[in-house]
Motif scaffolding. Sequence first.
Motif, mmCIF file in Angstrom:
data_model
loop_
_atom_site.group_PDB
_atom_site.id
_atom_site.type_symbol
_atom_site.label_atom_id
_atom_site.label_comp_id
_atom_site.label_asym_id
_atom_site.label_seq_id
_atom_site.Cartn_x
_atom_site.Cartn_y
_atom_site.Cartn_z
ATOM 1 N N VAL A 190 -6.293 61.400 49.309
ATOM 2 C CA VAL A 190 -6.472 60.641 48.072
ATOM 3 C C VAL A 190 -7.744 59.806 48.115
ATOM 4 C CG1 VAL A 190 -5.060 58.616 48.669
ATOM 5 C CG2 VAL A 190 -5.269 59.300 46.297
ATOM 6 N N SER A 191 -8.079 59.222 49.258
ATOM 7 C CA SER A 191 -9.296 58.408 49.326
ATOM 8 C C SER A 191 -10.547 59.276 49.178
ATOM 9 C CB SER A 191 -9.339 57.594 50.619
ATOM 10 O OG SER A 191 -9.412 58.424 51.753
ATOM 11 N N THR A 192 -10.537 60.451 49.771
ATOM 12 C CA THR A 192 -11.665 61.369 49.630
ATOM 13 C C THR A 192 -11.803 61.823 48.179
ATOM 14 O OG1 THR A 192 -11.409 62.116 51.906
ATOM 15 C CG2 THR A 192 -12.640 63.567 50.430
ATOM 16 N N TYR A 193 -10.682 62.121 47.546
ATOM 17 C CA TYR A 193 -10.702 62.507 46.128
ATOM 18 C C TYR A 193 -11.296 61.391 45.274
ATOM 19 C CZ TYR A 193 -9.149 63.382 41.385
ATOM 20 O OH TYR A 193 -9.122 63.539 40.027
ATOM 21 N N ILE A 194 -10.846 60.153 45.483
ATOM 22 C CA ILE A 194 -11.328 59.023 44.688
ATOM 23 C C ILE A 194 -12.827 58.831 44.886
ATOM 24 C CG2 ILE A 194 -11.227 56.504 44.476
ATOM 25 C CD1 ILE A 194 -8.167 56.781 45.067
ATOM 26 N N ALA A 195 -13.287 58.863 46.129
ATOM 27 C CA ALA A 195 -14.713 58.672 46.409
ATOM 28 C C ALA A 195 -15.551 59.788 45.793
ATOM 29 C CB ALA A 195 -14.947 58.590 47.916
ATOM 30 N N ALA A 196 -15.075 61.025 45.885
ATOM 31 C CA ALA A 196 -15.827 62.155 45.334
ATOM 32 C C ALA A 196 -15.816 62.146 43.802
ATOM 33 C CB ALA A 196 -15.250 63.468 45.851
ATOM 34 N N GLN A 197 -14.707 61.800 43.217
ATOM 35 C CA GLN A 197 -14.552 61.839 41.759
ATOM 36 C C GLN A 197 -15.252 60.662 41.068
ATOM 37 O OE1 GLN A 197 -13.095 64.314 40.124
ATOM 38 N NE2 GLN A 197 -12.796 63.494 38.099
ATOM 39 N N PHE A 198 -15.169 59.475 41.676
ATOM 40 C CA PHE A 198 -15.620 58.261 40.985
ATOM 41 C C PHE A 198 -16.743 57.514 41.695
ATOM 42 C CE2 PHE A 198 -11.114 58.982 40.034
ATOM 43 C CZ PHE A 198 -11.228 59.245 38.682
ATOM 44 N N GLY A 199 -17.093 57.900 42.904
ATOM 45 C CA GLY A 199 -18.185 57.263 43.631
ATOM 46 C C GLY A 199 -17.713 56.145 44.553
ATOM 47 N N LEU A 200 -18.597 55.788 45.487
ATOM 48 C CA LEU A 200 -18.249 54.786 46.491
ATOM 49 C C LEU A 200 -18.111 53.386 45.906
ATOM 50 C CD1 LEU A 200 -20.306 55.954 49.594
ATOM 51 C CD2 LEU A 200 -17.847 56.138 49.194
ATOM 52 N N ASP A 201 -18.836 53.076 44.842
ATOM 53 C CA ASP A 201 -18.716 51.761 44.231
ATOM 54 C C ASP A 201 -17.297 51.562 43.688
ATOM 55 O OD1 ASP A 201 -19.860 49.225 43.375
ATOM 56 O OD2 ASP A 201 -19.652 50.003 41.334
#
Length: 147
Positions: free
Chosen positions: A70-81
Amino acid sequence: DTKNWKNGGLKFDDNAKKFMLQTHQYRSSVPFYNPKLAGKITSWQQLLEPKFTGKIVAYDPRTGGPGQAVSTYIAAQFGLDFFKKLYVGQKVAFSLDTGQMAEWVVRGVKLVALGVTTPAYLKFKNAGVDTIAPADPDDGSGTLTGG
């Protein structure tokens, strides 16, 4: 018996179709939430609202499993910010027990859980509990996971 499998055969994830048998797949990396206390969640962006500060639990992304997914998905989908605003800014609590996470949402200890597994959710759904549900955000539907 391959006639019992979808499309009449075993599903392999490798090009040679003989090394990596996939026995299941499911949608993952979606938030589970308490609709009675949180209201309807229709966007990942809603999780940045002040009412969710300190009210989100996530499977620990520093270990393997649903937390990393889930964390990888969130970072890839919405960016690190966005990732930092969510995990750090919203003071997300971490757990290594998806059953505990689901129960916290059911009881209202937390409003949202990231990384709850399907079996942990189904335990409550099959018992008729209506204080936990998967969100279906318009801005990101999660991932299809197999194993």
